[in-house]
Scaffold this active site. Sequence first.
Site, PDB file in Angstrom:
ATOM      1  N   ASP A 149     -88.810  -2.897  29.431  1.00 27.36           N
ATOM      2  CA  ASP A 149     -87.597  -3.597  29.003  1.00 27.36           C
ATOM      3  C   ASP A 149     -87.940  -4.619  27.914  1.00 27.36           C
ATOM      4  OD1 ASP A 149     -85.714  -2.658  31.321  1.00 27.36           O
ATOM      5  OD2 ASP A 149     -87.513  -3.431  32.311  1.00 27.36           O
TER       6      ASP A 149
ATOM      7  N   ASP B 197     -82.576  -6.333  25.215  1.00 29.54           N
ATOM      8  CA  ASP B 197     -82.330  -5.040  25.857  1.00 29.54           C
ATOM      9  C   ASP B 197     -81.609  -5.348  27.166  1.00 29.54           C
ATOM     10  OD1 ASP B 197     -82.387  -2.380  26.645  1.00 29.54           O
ATOM     11  OD2 ASP B 197     -84.407  -2.523  27.463  1.00 29.54           O
TER      12      ASP B 197
ATOM     13  N   GLU C 246     -79.189  -4.117  21.954  1.00 27.49           N
ATOM     14  CA  GLU C 246     -79.047  -2.668  22.107  1.00 27.49           C
ATOM     15  C   GLU C 246     -77.636  -2.314  22.568  1.00 27.49           C
ATOM     16  OE1 GLU C 246     -82.276   0.290  23.396  1.00 27.49           O
ATOM     17  OE2 GLU C 246     -81.144  -0.138  25.222  1.00 27.49           O
TER      18      GLU C 246
END
Length: 170
Positions: free
Chosen positions: A142, A7, A69
């Site tokens: 996160d 991420d 992501e």
Amino acid sequence: MKIIGIDPGSSFTGWGVVEELSGKLSLVDCGVIRPAGRGKDTFAERVSYIYLQLVDIIDYYMPDEAAVEQVFTARNALTALKLGQARGVAVAACAHFGIPVFDYAPTSVKKALVGTGRADKEQVAFMIGKILNINCKKLRLDTTDALGIAVCHSSMRHFYSITGKRKELL
């Protein structure tokens, strides 16, 4: 099969490695890379730090595939640009090792895990705790997002193997 989920962010980059054995997923390790406050004052120093940390993590765990992501649409163009650059160094770190990279929209990950693309980060963390049988309360969001990306990719791998469709970036 080991999968690293990433991420990306210029302030916090979450990462998580999961392993699938006989159809069962388990947590290998996870964490967050935080370049700010470590003498990394310029943006270039922060993304360099993220890259080097990811290279060390990937070298240690040697995942078979990576799931990263995608950049979400930000209201501020400068924020979106910085996020894209942080994402770029994550992809480059994986490419350094020849690891196939797959990208996922945040809404796709949320829908795969929670059932709705509008789920909040706490709902993703809750589902990651259930799926991997871990306590996520002390993990940064996160990190749980990164684990969510890895878990989503694990599920999608089976779809790819059936349909022959892949979303590989490299």
